[in-house]
Design an enzyme around this catalytic site. Structure first.
Site, PDB file in Angstrom:
ATOM      1  N   TYR A 192      37.400  42.269  47.544  1.00  0.00           N
ATOM      2  CA  TYR A 192      38.190  42.967  48.556  1.00  0.00           C
ATOM      3  C   TYR A 192      37.547  42.824  49.940  1.00  0.00           C
ATOM      4  CZ  TYR A 192      40.850  46.787  50.715  1.00  0.00           C
ATOM      5  OH  TYR A 192      41.663  47.537  51.533  1.00  0.00           O
TER       6      TYR A 192
ATOM      7  N   LYS B 138      39.153  41.026  53.335  1.00  0.00           N
ATOM      8  CA  LYS B 138      39.364  41.774  54.572  1.00  0.00           C
ATOM      9  C   LYS B 138      38.502  41.234  55.713  1.00  0.00           C
ATOM     10  CE  LYS B 138      42.510  44.621  53.111  1.00  0.00           C
ATOM     11  NZ  LYS B 138      43.881  44.566  53.661  1.00  0.00           N
TER      12      LYS B 138
END
Length: 245
Positions: A153, A157
């Site tokens: 993740y 990002k």
């Protein structure tokens, strides 16, 4: 200052709940027509109905490039334009590095980073012709500081930030602005499931000593979508209560 987006058409991916729904609601309140996009068409339709006549619902999996291209073409045909793109769709597949499966990595990168690439590329074509556009990519504080158990993740990002800065340089001469909003821990279904002890420990790490609300993120997005932000591009604004400072 009142933000007026009257006459603008906004697409919000992942707009059927949580931060995305908060963004869609605020943009609609500012006068924009809003395309609420979600993988679950029924959920997107319910969200659009909640927002009123200025909103329409579209089902799309942003990890599928053909679906994204079809989405953008349909929005421009049915709503007349696509002026503001908010790339908010994202998923998590959390685990420690040594336990992460290849599919955990690929699924998160596809949805969170590749999806934003495909949607931005498709939307930019019309924006280039019209010589105006706003692209706001929703990253995360995790992309700035990392987080144990979220290597996939965080990579997606953080990659979104580099992607946005590069695209901002490419599109600036055509008055298309690209910026990033990096939320911290926001009140959503996910945080609602936390134990009281875990929530208290988290709040102690945040200088403002509270979790944010979707409206905190949405207000920044609306500003960046407006003419008031016409001299801002390639920037990352953390909405995290001071967590990453």
């Amino acid at each position: 200052m009142r933000i007026d987006l009257t006459g603008r058409v906004a697409v919000v991916t992942g707009g059927s709940r949580g931060i995305g729904l908060g963004i869609a609601r605020t943009l609609a309140e500012c006068g924009a027509q809003v395309a609420v996009v979600g993988r679950d068409g029924e959920r997107a339709a319910a969200a659009a109905a909640e927002l009123g006549a200025s909103a329409r619902a579209y089902a799309c999996d942003v990890a599928r490039t053909a679906d994204v291209d079809a989405l953008v073409a349909t929005v421009e045909r049915e709503m007349g334009s696509l002026d503001i793109l908010v790339n908010n769709a994202g998923i998590t597949r959390d685990n420690l590095l040594i336990r992460l499966k290849d599919s955990d990595w690929a699924d998160v990168i596809d949805a969170n980073l590749r999806g934003a690439f495909a949607t931005t590329r498709a939307a930019a074509r019309g924006m280039l012709k019209r010589r105006w556009g706003r692209i706001i990519n929703i990253s995360s504080v995790v992309g700035l500081i990392g987080n144990k158990g979220q290597a996939n993740y965080a990579a997606s990002k953080a990659g979104l930030i580099g992607f946005s800065k590069s695209v901002a340089r490419e599109l600036a001469s055509r008055h298309i602005l690209v910026n990033v909003v990096a939320p911290g821990f926001i009140e959503t279904d996910m945080t609602a499931a936390m134990t009281a002890e875990a929530r208290a420990a988290l709040e102690q790490r945040i200088p403002l000593e509270r979790l944010g609300a979707p409206a905190d993120v949405a207000g920044v997005v609306a500003f960046l979508a407006s003419d008031a932000a016409s001299y801002i591009t390639g920037q990352v604004i953390a909405v995290d209560g001071g967590l990453a400072m």
